[in-house]
Design an enzyme around this catalytic site. Structure first.
Site, mmCIF file in Angstrom:
data_model
loop_
_atom_site.group_PDB
_atom_site.id
_atom_site.type_symbol
_atom_site.label_atom_id
_atom_site.label_comp_id
_atom_site.label_asym_id
_atom_site.label_seq_id
_atom_site.Cartn_x
_atom_site.Cartn_y
_atom_site.Cartn_z
ATOM 1 N N LYS A 174 0.855 -1.198 0.000
ATOM 2 C CA LYS A 174 0.000 0.000 0.000
ATOM 3 C C LYS A 174 0.891 1.248 0.000
ATOM 4 O O LYS A 174 1.755 1.408 0.867
ATOM 5 C CB LYS A 174 -0.906 0.008 1.228
ATOM 6 C CG LYS A 174 -1.965 -1.095 1.173
ATOM 7 C CD LYS A 174 -2.765 -1.175 2.449
ATOM 8 C CE LYS A 174 -3.731 -0.045 2.602
ATOM 9 N NZ LYS A 174 -4.568 -0.215 3.832
HETATM 10 O O1 G3P Z 1 -6.802 1.433 5.465
HETATM 11 C C1 G3P Z 1 -7.813 2.372 5.485
HETATM 12 C C2 G3P Z 1 -9.023 1.972 6.241
HETATM 13 O O2 G3P Z 1 -8.697 0.925 7.109
HETATM 14 C C3 G3P Z 1 -9.616 3.118 6.968
HETATM 15 O O3 G3P Z 1 -10.678 2.699 7.748
HETATM 16 O O4 G3P Z 1 -12.386 2.892 9.484
HETATM 17 O O5 G3P Z 1 -10.105 3.896 9.847
HETATM 18 O O6 G3P Z 1 -11.695 4.931 8.253
HETATM 19 P P1 G3P Z 1 -11.241 3.670 8.904
#
Ligand code: G3P
Length: 225
Positions: free
Chosen positions: A86
């Site tokens: 990533k």
């Molecule tokens: O890798 C990005 C993703 O995990 C973000 O999720 O829930 O932290 O917005 P969140």
């Protein structure tokens, strides 16, 4: 649409991996930090749970593109060929994505908030672009619509890049993107379990058992009669 687990809790991953049709696991630096463990230790355990061929997404931390590339190689060497690196879709990130694409390393362009960012990442050669659905909603945007637009844009331009949507807060968002046929959705364990959480289903299954047992005896199944 691929379905991935967005978590680094190996107890939860082990359970979901055993019961659900999952295609891989995604992590990010915050998720790894939350595990409270050494990053490569937890990532190697995740690799052993999901096997050598399943997708495992791991993010670089470097700020400069040359360092991102070096970090990407270290990640893939340590965690195997099915590991997808990533890279944030920033200016430095785009430069790293172009180099890694030329070197045959699979990349997910991450921290995507706009279709233009995704377009540039796709042009640079990313295999996946990860729009953050819920975080876009929290900026008063429309995360689902953005993910769909990016998918349509990749298709319209004949690009190999697939949308790997991330940051979900509920099952409906995941379903909407499955209906649209995007490349993948990576879902945290709480929302993952909500995908199948339905008291009506539990009630229906229980009623079938109760009816059968009333006729053939407690605990009896088609193996016993
Ligand atoms: O890798 C990005 C993703 O995990 C973000 O999720 O829930 O932290 O917005 P969140």
């Amino acid at each position: 649409m691929k379905l991935l687990i967005d978590d680094a809790d190996t107890t939860k991953i082990r359970r979901l991996w055993e019961y659900y049709p999952c295609d891989g696991v995604t992590t990010n630096p915050s998720i790894l930090a939350k595990s409270g463990r050494k990053p490569y230790e937890v990532l190697l355990e995740i690799r052993s749970i999901i096997g050598a061929k399943a997708d495992l997404h791991v993010q670089v931390l470097s700020r400069k593109s040359d360092d991102m590339v070096a970090e990407a190689h270290r990640i893939v060497e340590t965690l195997g060929e099915a590991t997808i690196v990533k890279i944030p879709a920033t200016e430095e990130g785009l430069r790293a994505i172009r180099q890694l694409n030329a070197q045959g390393i699979s990349v997910t362009a991450t921290a995507i908030y706009t279709p233009m960012q995704a377009f540039l990442a796709g042009k640079a050669g990313a295999d996946y672009a990860a729009p953050y659905v819920n975080r876009i909603d929290n900026l008063s945007g429309d995360g689902i619509q953005t993910a769909k637009e990016i998918h349509d844009m990749f298709q319209a331009n004949g690009m190999k890049t697939q949308v790997l949507a991330a940051s979900f807060k509920n099952a409906r968002q995941v379903l909407e993107l499955a209906r649209h046929g995007i490349g993948g959705a990576t879902v945290g364990t709480a929302v993952f379990e909500a995908l199948l959480d339905n008291a009506c289903v539990d009630h229906a299954v229980e009623a079938f058992m109760t009816d059968f047992e009333a006729c053939h005896g407690t605990g009896k199944t088609m193996l016993d009669i």
